[in-house]
Design a protein around this motif. Structure first.
Motif, mmCIF file in Angstrom:
data_model
loop_
_atom_site.group_PDB
_atom_site.id
_atom_site.type_symbol
_atom_site.label_atom_id
_atom_site.label_comp_id
_atom_site.label_asym_id
_atom_site.label_seq_id
_atom_site.Cartn_x
_atom_site.Cartn_y
_atom_site.Cartn_z
ATOM 1 N N ASP A 88 60.700 24.665 51.154
ATOM 2 C CA ASP A 88 59.605 24.548 52.113
ATOM 3 C C ASP A 88 59.602 25.755 53.041
ATOM 4 O OD1 ASP A 88 57.594 23.836 53.830
ATOM 5 O OD2 ASP A 88 58.757 22.302 54.873
ATOM 6 N N ARG A 89 58.694 26.681 52.775
ATOM 7 C CA ARG A 89 58.635 27.907 53.567
ATOM 8 C C ARG A 89 57.470 27.875 54.552
ATOM 9 N NH1 ARG A 89 61.151 32.823 50.362
ATOM 10 N NH2 ARG A 89 60.481 33.788 52.280
ATOM 11 N N GLU A 90 57.042 26.665 54.908
ATOM 12 C CA GLU A 90 55.918 26.521 55.829
ATOM 13 C C GLU A 90 56.363 26.254 57.264
ATOM 14 O OE1 GLU A 90 52.768 27.119 54.950
ATOM 15 O OE2 GLU A 90 53.605 27.638 52.993
ATOM 16 N N GLY A 91 57.633 26.004 57.493
ATOM 17 C CA GLY A 91 58.128 25.658 58.818
ATOM 18 C C GLY A 91 58.177 26.846 59.761
ATOM 19 N N LEU A 92 58.371 26.550 61.025
ATOM 20 C CA LEU A 92 58.413 27.587 62.058
ATOM 21 C C LEU A 92 59.536 28.592 61.817
ATOM 22 C CD1 LEU A 92 57.378 28.772 64.696
ATOM 23 C CD2 LEU A 92 58.887 27.188 65.904
ATOM 24 N N ALA A 93 60.701 28.106 61.411
ATOM 25 C CA ALA A 93 61.830 29.023 61.187
ATOM 26 C C ALA A 93 61.480 30.075 60.144
ATOM 27 C CB ALA A 93 63.077 28.248 60.774
ATOM 28 N N TRP A 94 60.844 29.666 59.040
ATOM 29 C CA TRP A 94 60.473 30.631 58.004
ATOM 30 C C TRP A 94 59.428 31.605 58.510
ATOM 31 C CZ3 TRP A 94 62.898 32.610 54.318
ATOM 32 C CH2 TRP A 94 63.793 31.866 53.552
ATOM 33 N N ARG A 95 58.498 31.135 59.305
ATOM 34 C CA ARG A 95 57.475 32.036 59.852
ATOM 35 C C ARG A 95 58.111 33.091 60.761
ATOM 36 N NH1 ARG A 95 51.896 29.318 59.759
ATOM 37 N NH2 ARG A 95 52.318 27.634 58.299
ATOM 38 N N VAL A 96 59.087 32.671 61.552
ATOM 39 C CA VAL A 96 59.804 33.620 62.410
ATOM 40 C C VAL A 96 60.550 34.637 61.551
ATOM 41 C CG1 VAL A 96 61.717 33.856 64.063
ATOM 42 C CG2 VAL A 96 59.996 32.066 64.383
ATOM 43 N N ILE A 97 61.285 34.144 60.569
ATOM 44 C CA ILE A 97 62.071 35.021 59.698
ATOM 45 C C ILE A 97 61.169 36.029 58.986
ATOM 46 C CG2 ILE A 97 63.448 35.082 57.570
ATOM 47 C CD1 ILE A 97 64.655 32.360 58.544
ATOM 48 N N GLU A 98 60.102 35.542 58.378
ATOM 49 C CA GLU A 98 59.211 36.422 57.625
ATOM 50 C C GLU A 98 58.461 37.389 58.535
ATOM 51 O OE1 GLU A 98 57.084 33.437 55.415
ATOM 52 O OE2 GLU A 98 58.343 33.785 53.645
ATOM 53 N N GLY A 99 58.245 37.003 59.781
ATOM 54 C CA GLY A 99 57.575 37.888 60.715
ATOM 55 C C GLY A 99 58.470 38.988 61.268
ATOM 56 N N LEU A 100 59.777 38.766 61.252
ATOM 57 C CA LEU A 100 60.709 39.724 61.851
ATOM 58 C C LEU A 100 61.426 40.621 60.851
ATOM 59 C CD1 LEU A 100 62.284 37.420 64.577
ATOM 60 C CD2 LEU A 100 60.532 39.187 64.883
ATOM 61 N N ALA A 101 61.630 40.138 59.639
ATOM 62 C CA ALA A 101 62.316 40.934 58.615
ATOM 63 C C ALA A 101 61.276 41.590 57.705
ATOM 64 C CB ALA A 101 63.251 40.046 57.790
ATOM 65 N N ASP A 102 61.609 42.747 57.153
ATOM 66 C CA ASP A 102 60.692 43.413 56.221
ATOM 67 C C ASP A 102 60.588 42.647 54.913
ATOM 68 O OD1 ASP A 102 59.983 45.563 57.914
ATOM 69 O OD2 ASP A 102 61.876 46.556 57.450
ATOM 70 N N GLU A 103 61.663 41.989 54.516
ATOM 71 C CA GLU A 103 61.667 41.120 53.335
ATOM 72 C C GLU A 103 62.539 39.913 53.634
ATOM 73 O OE1 GLU A 103 62.927 42.972 49.681
ATOM 74 O OE2 GLU A 103 61.696 44.745 50.059
ATOM 75 N N ALA A 104 62.138 38.769 53.105
ATOM 76 C CA ALA A 104 62.939 37.545 53.240
ATOM 77 C C ALA A 104 62.766 36.741 51.959
ATOM 78 C CB ALA A 104 62.488 36.732 54.441
#
Length: 125
Positions: A88-104
């Motif tokens: 589940d990559r829809e949660g807030l944690a994933w959005r933060v991670i994907e927004g801050l790292a160049d790749e996740a």
């Protein structure tokens, strides 16, 4: 720093501050702007927290930091714990991670389990 730095700490929330400090220290030694170092530190903390929340209490949080020409690659996983459900990559944690790292990305580990892999690209010269 030109070799992999490996960190192993207890898989509990108190260890996240250690992860943040080590990631920031290693990243600051590379050709990465300060703001990007801070972004990676936050992304690594979010990934660690997500893994810890779904792990067994006696597991170990592992982080490998691999500097290279492309930048800094982090691989974060829980050793000694069943594979967490990271689909589940829809949660807030994933959005933060994907927004801050160049790749996740989520990868299956040899020997079982899953890891979260983050990449922060170095500044082009």
């Amino acid at each position: 720093i030109d070799a992999t730095v490996s960190l192993s700490v207890p898989a509990d929330p108190g260890s996240i501050s250690v992860v943040r400090a080590v990631v920031a220290s290693v990243a600051s030694k590379l050709d990465i702007p300060y703001d990007s170092v801070d972004d990676l530190r936050i992304a690594a903390a979010e990934a660690a927290a997500m893994l810890i929340a779904s792990s067994a209490a006696d597991g170990r949080l592992r982080v490998d930091l691999e500097p290279g020409d492309a930048g800094l690659r982090l691989t974060i996983w829980i050793e000694g714990s069943p594979a967490p459900d990271l689909s589940d990559r829809e949660g807030l944690a994933w959005r933060v991670i994907e927004g801050l790292a160049d790749e996740a990305v989520v990868r299956d580990r040899d020997g079982g389990g899953s890891s979260i892999e983050l990449l922060l690209r170095a500044v082009s010269q």
